[in-house]
Design an enzyme around this catalytic site. Structure first.
Site, PDB file in Angstrom:
ATOM      1  N   ASP A  84      20.496  47.095   4.535  1.00  0.00           N
ATOM      2  CA  ASP A  84      21.329  46.692   3.401  1.00  0.00           C
ATOM      3  C   ASP A  84      20.939  47.458   2.138  1.00  0.00           C
ATOM      4  OD1 ASP A  84      18.909  45.119   3.500  1.00  0.00           O
ATOM      5  OD2 ASP A  84      19.725  43.855   1.904  1.00  0.00           O
ATOM      6  N   GLU A 121      17.208  42.341   3.004  1.00  0.00           N
ATOM      7  CA  GLU A 121      16.004  42.553   2.194  1.00  0.00           C
ATOM      8  C   GLU A 121      16.329  42.559   0.716  1.00  0.00           C
ATOM      9  OE1 GLU A 121      12.682  44.439   0.091  1.00  0.00           O
ATOM     10  OE2 GLU A 121      14.769  45.122   0.165  1.00  0.00           O
TER      11      GLU A 121
END
Length: 377
Positions: A70, A135
């Site tokens: 991400d 994250e």
């Protein structure tokens, strides 16, 4: 232009608009490269988050690469000189969202594995990848959930290499061998709302709390130690009031500790409570622990990273525990040695995020050196 395998994979990952928590099939793309090497991939989806645990081998020790697919939002794309999800190499730099944080690292580790397995198909132990799409976000359904799953089935990570962009000026000049803890406090101070012209009928929580907040800001929490700087306290939000003629009845204050191993979350909480009580405040206080501090001292993993950097680049590396938090806070408590080693971090989360193109090949070579030193020698 002839692209290296690492650059080609990095660009293919950047093309996928994987803004938290969307993985955008980045993990599937990685498995297309890993499965032919003998990796067995296990998808772990929790909530809206895609996670991947891929492992080659069944025996210990386990060297795991941890990372995230991400990326943070781009902000207004008109402020970028290139389209953020159309990777472009310009003047020797690879531009695109995630180039440095951290799709470049993901590509570097995959290609390092490809070369390593070709040369050492019967290596000892196991290689693993722990990849999440959460994250950069709340980090509630990502690495922490995968680690919980692994712990329940007694599957242990011995060494963890995290691809966070740790370098400052050149690849490998800094590796993170620890991180400070992060503790958030949410304070509500109660007063009595009233008219500003009749203060004797009210109690202003801003006034009553101000001396306590001043005391908190001036407190020396510790002096740090040889591995960590001193613990810091910062107020991040203050809110009170409903209008210019109204004494507020309530004050909310948010604050954060970035703390070292000289303190614990519990010791900091108690010291805050003691200061608030000394000032006789009426208050409610909630806490959120984002992560405890962790430290990996010199040993097999730190040595493999340092020697790998020296072998590939010729430069010495500096050990550091500075910066924010990382998913290492979820992995280190299991007993794993953890280091963070990735590209230069100068443009992370910025517009025109970029990394020197040749640095990704350098990083891949360092990762391969570490694989050799830990799983062959």
């Amino acid at each position: 232009m002839q692209l290296s395998p690492t650059l080609e994979l990095a660009m293919n990952l950047i093309r996928r608009r994987s803004v938290t928590p969307d993985d955008a099939d980045c993990q599937a793309l990685m498995m297309q490269h890993l499965e032919p090497l003998g990796f067995k991939g296990e998808s772990m989806r929790f909530g809206d988050v895609d996670n991947l645990w891929a492992r080659r081998g069944t025996e210990g020790p386990v060297l795991a690469f941890a990372g995230h697919t991400d990326v943070v939002p781009t902000g207004p794309e008109k402020n970028w000189s290139i389209a953020p999800f159309e990777p472009t190499i310009r003047d020797g730099y690879l531009y695109g969202r995630g180039a440095a944080d951290m799709k470049g690292s993901l590509a570097a580790f995959v290609t390092a594995c490809e070369r390593f397995v070709a040369q050492h198909p019967d290596h000892k132990g196991s290689i693993a990848l722990l990849i999440t799409s959460d994250e950069e976000g709340p980090a509630l359904d990502g690495t922490v959930k995968v680690v919980e799953t692994l712990e329940k089935r007694n599957e242990k990570i011995d060494w963890c290499l995290i691809g966070e962009p740790s370098s400052t000026h050149q690849v490998g000049d800094v590796i993170k061998n620890g991180r400070r803890g992060s503790l958030h406090g949410y304070l509500t101070v109660h007063g009595i709302q009233g008219h500003v012209a009749y203060p004797h009928l009210a109690e202003n929580p801003v006034h009553t709390a101000a001396p306590a907040l001043d005391a908190l800001a001036k407190t020396e929490w510790d002096q740090g130690n040889e591995f960590f700087p001193a613990t810091t306290f910062q107020i991040t939000k203050v809110d009170a009031g409903t209008g210019s003629n109204v004494i507020p009845g309530e004050l909310t204050v948010h604050f954060n500790f970035r703390y070292c191993t000289e303190n614990t979350a519990e010791s900091l909480q108690q010291r805050v409570i003691d200061i608030l009580d000394q000032h006789k405040l009426k208050y409610d206080l909630q806490w959120h622990l984002s992560g405890e501090p962790f430290l990996t001292e010199r040993g097999s993993l730190v040595d493999a990273a340092s020697k790998g950097i020296k072998a590939v680049t010729g430069r010495e590396t500096e050990l550091s525990t500075s910066g924010g938090t990382s998913d290492g806070r979820f992995i280190a408590p299991t007993g794993a040695q953890v280091v963070e080693l990735g590209p230069v971090n100068a443009t992370i989360h910025k517009t025109d995020e970029c990394v020197k193109a040749e640095d990704l090949d350098t990083l891949s070579a360092i990762y391969e050196e570490m694989l050799v030193r830990l799983l062959v020698e």
